[in-house]
Design an enzyme around this catalytic site. Structure first.
Site, mmCIF file in Angstrom:
data_model
loop_
_atom_site.group_PDB
_atom_site.id
_atom_site.type_symbol
_atom_site.label_atom_id
_atom_site.label_comp_id
_atom_site.label_asym_id
_atom_site.label_seq_id
_atom_site.Cartn_x
_atom_site.Cartn_y
_atom_site.Cartn_z
ATOM 1 C CB THR A 75 -3.009 21.886 8.072
ATOM 2 O OG1 THR A 75 -4.349 21.040 6.834
ATOM 3 C CG2 THR A 75 -1.699 21.199 8.138
ATOM 4 C CB THR B 152 -7.359 9.949 5.703
ATOM 5 O OG1 THR B 152 -8.145 11.751 5.664
ATOM 6 C CG2 THR B 152 -7.128 10.081 6.733
#
Length: 412
Positions: free
Chosen positions: A160, A197
């Protein structure tokens, strides 16, 4: 540019027998970028995962947890994973769940498996409807692209705000058996995992029994992805998945013994490397900081103190400015929530520089020594509590102007 983190080399990422990877461009958020990923698993593979503890967990997290629970209840094994970037499918209510399930159903149809055998994952903007039709339309291209050596493309497909893909491979010998493991991760902001994560996937070619893999993934996550923080925000989509394909010769059927411990430590090692890559690529990061709290009564109090330091905006901005305003670290230690902490026993080091001794400024400390350390790209903060033999380590980064800019413009 990530802090002292070279770009992974595609040729150095080792294929793991028993898993194929395909990617496609669906145009979910931006055109001409890889944003859909499919992982196809061989029969006999086992899969385990840990997920965010954010109560607003995303629809794909809910579906993945349910499908893994179905396997443990005697259902068919997981045979595929599907990941999209550009949209988190979080805060989307019942329609979000339906779209996550629809993605699984279409991939299952194309692969000739059941929908419950697919785990979905999403990352990106929260509170936006998932463009499921774009994802479904891209699945045939991803399947046509299935290859064993697509790990670098896989790492790119889940990015991202990351500035570079994150991936690693390890080949090791355990009990006379060669074991291959390759993994990818993504994340640069909204990182204070309460399990793992943002997204992480690790494949190993060993054959590992399901209860053993469940224990192994929890152990590894708690010592790697659970030890990183960029901004103290726990994402709605955090997921860490370990796939044991069973294609290799090593067989582990008990969570004990030398072979299990060697595999556990190897998985923890590569997971730590993948987790640290996230910190090195933190949004706007210019410094990689290790915070080690030692000689505590138990690991939990050490973690509390380490995270208090790592989360402090005042501490993080001081690191960015290379300003040895180190009283900020003492203040963070003091409010960490260890109520019976005897600060008169505490020592504080910045790399090899003893800053505070017995709870006060070291008489021999010179600010120019502190500034010399603060200017480095990698810094170690050591806190000695001098009250036991427990320890904990957390990895974090500084907080720069760019972090604010990146997150102000995130949806544009």
């Amino acid at each position: 540019m990530a802090v002292n983190s070279p770009l992974p080399v595609a040729a150095e990422l080792t294929p793991v027998a028993g898993i194929e990877i395909g990617y496609a461009e669906a145009g979910i958020k931006k055109p001409n970028r890889k944003d859909v990923l499919v992982m196809k698993l061989a029969e006999g593979a086992t899969v385990a995962g840990v997920f965010t503890k954010n109560r607003f967990c995303a629809a794909p997290v809910q579906v993945s947890k349910a499908n893994l629970a179905a396997v443990k209840a005697g259902g068919k094994p997981i045979r595929a994973l599907v990941v999209n970037t550009g949209n988190a499918n979080a805060g989307t209510g019942e329609p979000g769940l339906e779209k996550a399930q629809a993605t699984c159903a279409e991939l299952a149809r194309l692969l000739g498996i059941d929908a419950q055998q697919v785990l979905p994952f999403s990352t990106g903007v929260i509170l936006e409807p998932l463009p499921v039709q774009k994802i479904v339309a891209a699945l045939p291209a991803a399947i046509a692209n299935l290859k064993a050596d697509n790990w670098f493309n896989a790492a790119e497909s889940i990015m991202t705000t990351d500035t570079q893909p994150k991936a690693a491979s390890v080949t090791t010998s355990i009990g006379g058996h060669q074991v291959v493991m390759t993994g990818i991760s993504k994340g640069a902001g909204m990182i204070k995992p309460n399990m793992a994560t943002m997204l992480g996937y690790l494949a190993i070619d060993a054959k590992v029994a399901q209860p053993v893999l469940d224990a192994l993934v929890t152990y590894a996550a708690d010592r790697s992805f659970n030890c990183i923080t960029i901004d103290g925000d726990t994402s709605t989509n955090d997921s860490f998945i370990v796939v044991a394909t069973g294609a290799g010769s090593l067989v582990i059927d008990k969570a004990e013994g030398a072979d299990y411990e060697a595999l556990r430590d190897a998985v923890t090692g590569i997971s730590t490397h993948l987790a640290q890559q996230i910190i090195r690529d933190g949004e706007g990061a210019t410094k990689f900081i290790t915070i080690a709290v030692e000689q505590g009564r138990d690991r939990e109090e050490c973690r509390k103190i380490a995270y208090a330091i790592a989360h402090s905006p005042l501490v993080k901005t001081a690191f960015f400015a290379s300003d040895p305003n180190l009283g900020r670290i003492l203040a963070a230690i003091g409010y960490a929530g260890v109520d019976d902490l005897d600060t008169t026993k505490l020592d504080l080091y910045l790399d090899d520089v003893l800053v505070a001794k017995a709870g006060g400024r070291n008489p021999d400390y010179k600010e120019e020594d502190g500034q010399r350390v603060m200017k480095k790209a990698e810094i170690v903060v050591r806190v000695l509590l001098n009250r036991g033999d427990a320890d904990a380590t957390v990895w974090t980064c500084d907080l720069s102007h760019d972090y604010v800019s990146i997150n102000a413009d995130y949806r544009s």
